[in-house]
Design an enzyme around this catalytic site. Sequence first.
Site, mmCIF file in Angstrom:
data_model
loop_
_atom_site.group_PDB
_atom_site.id
_atom_site.type_symbol
_atom_site.label_atom_id
_atom_site.label_comp_id
_atom_site.label_asym_id
_atom_site.label_seq_id
_atom_site.Cartn_x
_atom_site.Cartn_y
_atom_site.Cartn_z
ATOM 1 N N SER A 59 63.412 -11.068 87.518
ATOM 2 C CA SER A 59 63.682 -12.023 86.448
ATOM 3 C C SER A 59 65.187 -12.187 86.224
ATOM 4 O O SER A 59 65.904 -12.654 87.097
ATOM 5 C CB SER A 59 62.943 -11.577 85.184
ATOM 6 O OG SER A 59 62.961 -12.567 84.191
ATOM 7 N N ASP A 104 53.169 -17.713 87.009
ATOM 8 C CA ASP A 104 54.412 -17.336 86.331
ATOM 9 C C ASP A 104 54.918 -18.512 85.500
ATOM 10 O O ASP A 104 55.343 -19.533 86.043
ATOM 11 C CB ASP A 104 55.461 -16.929 87.364
ATOM 12 C CG ASP A 104 56.668 -16.243 86.747
ATOM 13 O OD1 ASP A 104 56.933 -16.466 85.550
ATOM 14 O OD2 ASP A 104 57.352 -15.500 87.471
ATOM 15 N N HIS A 134 54.441 -13.365 85.514
ATOM 16 C CA HIS A 134 55.818 -12.878 85.531
ATOM 17 C C HIS A 134 55.906 -11.350 85.488
ATOM 18 O O HIS A 134 56.729 -10.745 86.172
ATOM 19 C CB HIS A 134 56.565 -13.472 84.333
ATOM 20 C CG HIS A 134 58.050 -13.412 84.447
ATOM 21 N ND1 HIS A 134 58.772 -14.198 85.320
ATOM 22 C CD2 HIS A 134 58.966 -12.642 83.791
ATOM 23 C CE1 HIS A 134 60.063 -13.935 85.199
ATOM 24 N NE2 HIS A 134 60.208 -12.983 84.288
#
Length: 408
Positions: A178, A347, A376
């Site tokens: 991320s 995601d 995610h």
Amino acid sequence: MSTSVLQHPLLLAVAVSLFVYSAVCLPGDLIIQHSQSYDGGLCLNLVEPWGYNCVEHTTETNDGFLLGLQRVSSGIVNSGVEKAPPVLLLHGLFMGGDAWFMDSPNQSLGFILADHGFDVWVGNVRGTKWSHGHSSLSDGDKEFWDWSWQEMALYDLEAMLSYINSKTDSKVFVVGHSQGTIMSLAAFTQPDIVNMVEAAALLSPISYLDHITSKFVLNLVNMHLDEALSLLGIHQLNLKSNILTNIIEKACDGGRADCSDMLAAITGENCCFNSSRVDFYLEYEPHPSSLKNLKHLFQMIRKGTFAKYDYGTLKNVLQYGQTKPPAFDLSLIPESLPIWMAYGGNDALGDVVDVQHTLKELRSKLEVLFLEDYGHVDFLLSTRAYEDLYDSMISFFRSCGNGISSSS
């Protein structure tokens, strides 16, 4: 108040209620304190109890932040595993280095890499609980929080890689999740940084955010939450503070987002996340970040750019010598840098369209893994992560590095 704030009644209501709340509590950043502190550091709390060797390190950035690094190795002597090069783990937004050790050793990437002989280094960016402040500023100073992922990429990652290189005399494998991938992709456009990197593995890779599908995040963007918090003189963000809990409740109010499953409302549906461990995760997460970092991410969503922080026309000229912030040009990442990426169909933050945009701009040697049912958080905390993606990542690293045994 700014015109954009006055044009949004919901935002105005949030700002007024927060102003009233802050008036009867504490001024400015004192409202948002670190909610937890742990004696002994990350090693003592999460790594050593499992029998792994762990040593705490500190490195200083060029702008004075003192970053915590942990060096982890397996406590099990395995003659079939040859010692591999160093690998640096970079966590996501509102997380710290603990994110890589949240589950058992056969599920957590930090432990898995150590068991495969890698020299594991755990990064903690500025402002997080496992880092150690600043050489001259306190976290009560406005200037302490004057940064975004731009500084993490250009200063934090540079300092971590330089320190590891000085200790190991080796190029470094980088793993990001991320925000850790935003940092990595931006940093890899800089020759002095990317020259210290052997290869990279990016989980839920992000450089563009204009197609995110998270209704919760989009609500906050449309509410101009960043402007409301600026008006209150807030610079530090701690999601466990009363003031931000209040905001989250308002963003969920009235059906604007289904927050019955808060994690899914933010990140998308996660197929393989062990929800029974949420209470344990919340003992350590979330970590603080800066309002400026949130503003920068919101700029990416609104503008569809992967660029430096936008200060506005006049200050951009003073800061950058041009009216618009310079873009991070992904085509500058060397074609010779091996990159492995894994992204998911569910995601809501690293949307498939945005990932495809990133892939088109990269000239590097790419290996790409698409997991249709992954959200995610699955890339970090899936109970199936080893067989679904970590084994592939480790094989990729072995194919890139010199002298890495394929035995395990």
